[in-house]
Design an enzyme around this catalytic site. Sequence first.
Site, PDB file in Angstrom:
ATOM      1  N   SER A  75      14.254   7.336  99.553  1.00 14.33           N
ATOM      2  CA  SER A  75      14.459   6.339 100.608  1.00 14.33           C
ATOM      3  C   SER A  75      15.447   6.754 101.688  1.00 14.33           C
ATOM      4  O   SER A  75      15.489   6.150 102.748  1.00 14.33           O
ATOM      5  CB  SER A  75      14.897   4.994 100.012  1.00 14.33           C
ATOM      6  OG  SER A  75      16.222   5.073  99.532  1.00 14.33           O
ATOM      7  N   LYS A 112      22.092   3.187 100.811  1.00 10.97           N
ATOM      8  CA  LYS A 112      21.411   2.736 102.026  1.00 10.97           C
ATOM      9  C   LYS A 112      22.392   2.772 103.191  1.00 10.97           C
ATOM     10  O   LYS A 112      23.596   2.872 103.014  1.00 10.97           O
ATOM     11  CB  LYS A 112      20.891   1.294 101.874  1.00 10.97           C
ATOM     12  CG  LYS A 112      19.914   1.088 100.739  1.00 10.97           C
ATOM     13  CD  LYS A 112      18.566   1.668 101.044  1.00 10.97           C
ATOM     14  CE  LYS A 112      17.596   1.384  99.925  1.00 10.97           C
ATOM     15  NZ  LYS A 112      17.040   2.562  99.317  1.00 10.97           N
TER      16      LYS A 112
END
Length: 156
Positions: A75, A112
């Site tokens: 990701s 993230k």
Amino acid sequence: MPKFHTLTTPDLINTRGIFVPLPGAPRQALPVDSIKISAGFPSPAADYEESRLDINEYLVRNPVSTFFFPVQGDSMEGAEIFDGDILVVDKSVRPRHGHIVVAFVDGLRLVKRLYRRGGRMALEAENPKYRPLIVTQEMDCVIWGVVVGKFKRMPV
């Protein structure tokens, strides 16, 4: 504004998969050349000069609040963070908008990019295959620390 908090040292006792640098561990300085490597043609006039590089001094600013996390997944590939990399995470750095952070959201450990603007908070992937995770009041979100570096092994 969504709730979030930071973990304290006692919270680390049951946090598996975190590598903690030992404060009294012996350090090993490695050789480093003072001349930068050129992606073009090297200068033949450059003198060879060697010094020593201590990886701890280079990547670890605050040893008591620095931890290493192995990465799993894809990701964050757009931020050059790949499966198998080891992240250097500093809990003493105050997380701000745009930082890459390690967060615990409803018990899941994530890496993230932090988005925090206008009372809205989200954790954004750096891969178009993944949607941003909008953090709501109902979620338990812990911004655990800020990514300050990484280790990567090259295939040989």
